[in-house]
Design an enzyme around this catalytic site. Structure first.
Site, PDB file in Angstrom:
ATOM      1  N   TYR A  76      92.968  54.223  60.936  1.00  0.00           N
ATOM      2  CA  TYR A  76      94.205  54.853  60.486  1.00  0.00           C
ATOM      3  C   TYR A  76      95.295  54.637  61.535  1.00  0.00           C
ATOM      4  CZ  TYR A  76      97.554  58.173  58.766  1.00  0.00           C
ATOM      5  OH  TYR A  76      98.709  58.747  58.309  1.00  0.00           O
ATOM      6  N   ASP A 115      85.880  60.052  61.444  1.00  0.00           N
ATOM      7  CA  ASP A 115      86.992  60.316  60.519  1.00  0.00           C
ATOM      8  C   ASP A 115      86.467  60.007  59.118  1.00  0.00           C
ATOM      9  OD1 ASP A 115      89.188  60.217  58.858  1.00  0.00           O
ATOM     10  OD2 ASP A 115      90.491  59.197  60.295  1.00  0.00           O
ATOM     11  N   LYS A 166      94.563  64.793  52.330  1.00  0.00           N
ATOM     12  CA  LYS A 166      94.112  63.796  51.363  1.00  0.00           C
ATOM     13  C   LYS A 166      93.179  64.451  50.339  1.00  0.00           C
ATOM     14  CE  LYS A 166      96.536  61.364  54.218  1.00  0.00           C
ATOM     15  NZ  LYS A 166      95.973  60.610  55.321  1.00  0.00           N
TER      16      LYS A 166
END
Ligand SMILES: *Cc1c(COP(=O)(O)O)cnc(C)c1O
Length: 383
Positions: free
Chosen positions: A105, A177, A202
């Site tokens: 990310y 993650d 999310k």
């Protein structure tokens, strides 16, 4: 108050998030606590709450739900995924060596690189699907290994249990993650992670109306308490209203997840051998390089995230993203509405993202409508 059975399945816990009957009013949904400060009692003792920067009853209630569905000992909620990631980094010793995937990310990587530029930590990178590349960069003083799986925006899959073995051999902690593989499909703590991280913005919230991050662990050690101290001093606990919205989102997590997974698989399969598409990257496709590991570690669907590489130039790919009607041309992922993004425009050429790649976050709309929308956008941009 009704007693909850410890062996309830996570779908039930999620569906009843925030659903404890209020003992005073009988309300079936918890109130939103917005107070900034909390009164002491007649003996001048606190009732467990002091000041909202330290966390609020609504935040704590949401953390309890998150810990239950993650089957974790504890969960800590932050006002963004990034602030949760920063608390993890802040808890490491000065100058720590950390190992991260070469694709991950963007925002978390940018923060880590900033820390490295200032001399606060040193970074080494590994290739997510290549465990030898990880072994090569591990050192005896490595403090942390960071895994993101599937990895944004190429959806490479990392074998969490195998990485846990390597990290722990070197005395490093493993942080996963798991934003794109939330607890319905993967529980990273059970695979050996020391801390699991989610951008709750999310899938966990799922409605693109809250920014939040969560850390979960089974190991409430001094480092964990240090992260709580960072959150308290930086003022990064999730406020009451956002915690309440997140609980509302969690109630439908399992059905939203199943719907997004089914839609994404249908779209990936449809475009896999399409004349206007060079490649589809989705771990749910049997030919995908990550499929075998994904099948083992994503036990309930491969997620709603996939990328398509179009048969065309950077400009043409960008035009596809500008030509969809249902897929909204916006960043982020994991919401009920579908999004499309030309990552190269966002990241530039330095992060290895192909110029013809379009990232799709597939929502819960009708799959055939979504496919028709992509078809018309591809035709208008590439024809
Ligand atoms: C969005 C995201 C983050 C960062 O979380 P924010 O809530 O945006 O701060 C971290 N990792 C992944 C995989 C993400 O998708």
């Amino acid at each position: 108050m009704k007693k909850r059975n410890d062996r309830l399945s996570p779908e039930t816990i999620a569906a009843q998030a925030a659903g404890q009957i209020d003992p005073v009013t009988g309300a079936v949904i918890a109130p939103i606590h917005t107070a900034a400060t909390y009164a002491r009692d007649d003996d001048y003792e606190t009732r467990g709450y002091i000041y909202s920067r330290y966390g609020t009853p609504t935040c704590l209630q949401c953390e309890t739900v998150l810990a239950e569905i993650e089957r974790a000992g504890d969960a800590m909620l932050f006002n963004s995924g990034l602030s949760a990631a920063c608390a993890v980094l802040e808890s490491l010793p000065a100058g720590a060596h950390i190992v991260v995937p070469e694709n991950m990310y963007f925002g978390v990587l940018v923060w880590m690189q900033r820390q490295e530029d200032k001399g606060y930590l040193t970074l080494s990178k590994y290739t997510p699907a290549d465990l030898d590349s990880l072994r090569d960069v591990m050192r005896d003083d490595t403090a942390m290994v960071w895994v993101e799986t599937p990895t944004n925006p190429t959806w490479a899959v990392t074998d969490i249990a195998a990485v846990a073995g390597i990290a722990h051999t070197h005395g490093a902690i493993l942080v996963v993650d798991s934003t794109t593989a939330p607890p319905p499909t993967t529980r990273a703590l059970e695979l050996g992670a020391d801390i699991v991280f989610h951008s709750a913005t999310k899938y966990l919230n799922g409605h693109s109306d809250v920014t939040a991050g969560v850390l979960c662990t089974n190991d409430q050690n001094p480092r964990w308490e240090d992260m709580r101290e960072v959150r308290k001093l930086q003022g990064t606990a999730l406020p009451g209203f956002e915690s309440w919205l997140l609980m509302r989102g969690l109630r439908t997590l399992y059905v939203r997840w199943d719907a997004a997974c089914a839609n994404a698989l249908k779209i990936a399969t449809h475009f896999e051998n399409h004349p206007l598409i060079e490649a589809v990257q989705y771990p749910g496709l049997p030919n995908d390089p990550g499929h075998d590991v994904a099948k083992r570690q994503m036990t309930r669907g491969f997620g709603g995230m996939l990328s398509i590489r179009v048969n065309g130039s950077e400009d043409q790919a960008r035009n596809v993203a500008a030509s969809t009607n249902l897929f909204l041309p916006a960043t982020s992922l994991g919401g009920v509405e579908s999004l499309i993004e030309h990552r190269f425009t966002v990241e530039g050429p330095d992060y290895g993202t192909p110029p013809n790649l379009l990232r799709l976050s597939v929502g819960i709309e009708n799959a055939d409508d979504l496919i028709a929308d992509l078809e018309q956008a591809l035709k208008s941009a590439l024809a």
